[in-house]
Every structure is written in structure tokens, then in C-alpha cells.
Design an enzyme around this catalytic site. Structure first.
Site, mmCIF file in Angstrom:
data_model
loop_
_atom_site.group_PDB
_atom_site.id
_atom_site.type_symbol
_atom_site.label_atom_id
_atom_site.label_comp_id
_atom_site.label_asym_id
_atom_site.label_seq_id
_atom_site.Cartn_x
_atom_site.Cartn_y
_atom_site.Cartn_z
ATOM 1 N N HIS A 102 0.883 -1.203 0.106
ATOM 2 C CA HIS A 102 0.136 -0.059 -0.014
ATOM 3 C C HIS A 102 0.860 1.218 0.187
ATOM 4 C CE1 HIS A 102 1.075 -0.624 4.127
ATOM 5 N NE2 HIS A 102 0.982 0.677 4.428
ATOM 6 N N ASP A 104 0.395 4.995 1.575
ATOM 7 C CA ASP A 104 -0.156 5.311 2.809
ATOM 8 C C ASP A 104 -1.421 6.295 2.584
ATOM 9 O OD1 ASP A 104 1.103 3.992 4.937
ATOM 10 O OD2 ASP A 104 2.861 5.536 5.076
ATOM 11 N N HIS A 246 4.719 -0.026 0.220
ATOM 12 C CA HIS A 246 5.540 -0.886 1.266
ATOM 13 C C HIS A 246 4.551 -1.768 1.732
ATOM 14 C CE1 HIS A 246 3.615 2.821 3.132
ATOM 15 N NE2 HIS A 246 3.519 2.064 4.155
#
Ligand SMILES: O=C(O)CCC(=O)C(=O)O
Ligand SMILES: [Fe+2]
Length: 271
Positions: A102, A104, A246
Site C-alpha cells: 500500500h 499510506d 510498502h
């Protein structure tokens, strides 16, 4: 790709595609020239590591402020005395909201440009974080697919965050292009996330959207455009949410202490 040293700042690429390790200066005390070297490396490599920094809340806040405006994400609770710092801890594997690829808070109209983590307490082993380079994911697509994606927008929802925080009522969402142009580098990057976060494309049903979104999500994080960070005490790691995703690996068990301080820096509306 070679190690460089400029104004006392060492920049060492971490893989052939993604990330660089920065050494040579305490982050609380950088000159403007040193900061410029770090900024260039960041824009080039999508994420940076800063070994052996041991930043507390005040140091982390001061470092973060150099990158822009510190922001809060609605629904989250911040540290007493440090309104920009989120305390990330081990919620157990079943409840962790970050063990998937994803960028953030992509459901916000203006998602954070940058996230910074400072390790506070680490498990003896495990709890790595993996990063993938979304410029390269975009560039690896065929010309036909690139033009097909032009102008398509995804529905980005806060479903995972709402589940985690017990948020009731309508789940916030907004539409963003699934190919975005980085406002500082001008490069195009694939902007996607997990199916729970991006369930569909604008003006299409989920059934119509899933094959393409599933393909783009599976296509994104390939080993040759990723870096896996094995945390060491004192590490600070920062990433660019506009051109990377990440994944926090939960392999350290539900009991092990793993505490990180996180700061996010405000970003533009993806375009
Ligand atoms: O705990 C980590 O390694 C990263 C968690 C995460 O996804 C985040 O802080 O945005
Ligand atoms: Fe994250």
C-alpha cells in the site's frame, strides 16, 4: 549505481532499483547543502534508510519538519505531547492493518507525500518492511496498457482503516488517477493498492474493475524493483508514497515488542 559522498553525506544504493542508505550526518543537525543531497537521493530512489540515528519524538519531529508540513490522518490517535507522531505497535498478526502492499492513507483527497519511521523497540528477528518502486512498475507496462490506463481513476476507500478503528457509518473514499505524475520529478508512477482499499474503477462495477486492478496490484511489487529492510536499533526509514508502496511483514509473533514512531508529511492531490 555507485556510492557517492557529497558535503560529508554518503549515499549508498541499497539495490539496483530502489532505496539508498544515508550516512555521515546526525539528522537533527543538517546543513542546507547536506539536506539537498539527501533530498536528491530521496527523489531518485523512492526511499531512504538512515542507520544508527536513535531519534526520539522531538528529534523526529524536527527532522520531519524539514520535508514539509506534518499532517495527521483522521481516525488515528497521536502521541501525547507530539501531535505529529503515531505510535505503531504490534497488534498481532490477525489485526495488523499494514501487512499488504500500500501507499499510506490513499483514500484521503491529499494523501501524505512522505512517511518517516523511527525504530524505537524491535523484535529480535523479523518485522521487516518491504518497499517497491512504482515508477518502474509503470514503466514495465506495455505501451498499449499505458495508454489504456490514461485517465482511469480508482475508488480509494478507508475500509481497512475503518475496520481497524471501529469507525461506524459510511466509509470515506475518493477518486484518484491510477497513474499519477510525481509533482517533483515529473515521472509517472502506478498508484494502486489492496482490493479492500481500491475496490473498483470510477464509473465501473467491481466485477468489471477487478481483473485490471488485480493485474496491476500483482504486477507492482516484483523482486527486481523492491528493497527489503531488516531493521536495526536506531534506524530511521522514509519513503515516498507518490512513487512507492510498502508491506510490513508480520513474522515476529503476536507477543514480540515492535514499536515505531511514524510521521507523515502532507502531499498534493494526486494528478
Ligand atoms: O510497521 C512498518 O514497518 C510499516 C507500517 C506501515 O505501513 C506504516 O507505518 O505506514
Ligand atoms: Fe503504511
Amino acid at each position: 549505481m555507485k556510492k557517492t559522498v557529497e558535503h560529508g553525506i554518503e549515499v549508498r544504493p541499497l539495490t539496483g532499483s530502489t532505496g539508498a542508505a544515508i550516512r555521515g550526518a546526525p539528522l537533527g543537525n543538517l546543513t542546507d547543502e547536506q539536506f539537498a543531497v539527501i533530498q536528491r537521493a530521496f527523489l531518485d530512489r523512492c526511499m531512504l534508510t538512515f542507520p544508527d540515528q536513535h531519534l526520539d519524538g522531538a528529534d523526529l519531529t524536527a527532522f520531519a519538519q524539514r520535508w514539509g508540513e506534518i499532517m495527521q490522518t483522521p481516525m488515528l490517535t497521536y502521541l501525547d505531547g507530539y501531535p505529529g507522531i503515531l505510535r505503531i505497535f504490534n497488534r498481532g498478526k490477525a489485526a495488523t492493518p499494514t501487512e499488504y502492499w500500500h501507499p499510506d492513507s490513499a483514500y484521503l483527497e491529499r494523501p501524505p507525500a512522505i512517511s518517516i519511521l523511527a525504530a524505537q523497540d524491535l523484535p529480535e528477528v523479523g518485522g521487516d518492511t518491504i518497499f517497491c518502486n512504482q515508477y518502474l512498475a509503470y514503466e514495465a507496462l506495455s505501451d498499449g496498457m499505458k495508454s489504456y490506463l490514461e485517465g482511469l481513476r480508482g475508488k480509494f476507500t478507508a475500509a481497512i482503516m475503518a475496520r481497524r478503528t471501529g469507525h461506524e457509518g459510511e466509509v470515506p473514499f475518493c477518486y484518484h488517477p491510477i497513474v499519477r505524475t510525481h509533482p517533483e520529478t515529473g515521472r509517472k508512477a502506478l498508484f494502486v493498492s489492496h482490493a479492500d482499499t481500491v475496490p473498483s474503477l470510477e464509473n465501473m462495477t467491481e466485477a468489471e474493475s477487478r481483473p485490471l486492478l488485480d493485474f496491476l496490484y500483482a504486477h507492482s511489487p516484483k523482486p527486481d524493483r523492491s528493497y527489503r529492510h531488516i531493521w536495526q536499533p536506531g534506524d530511521v526509514v522514509m519513503w515516498d508514497n507518490r512513487c512507492s508502496m510498502h508491506y510490513a511483514v508480520h513474522d515476529h509473533g503476536d507477543e514480540a515488542e515492535r514499536i515505531m514512531f511514524r510521521v507523515t508529511i502532507a502531499g498534493d492531490r494526486p494528478a
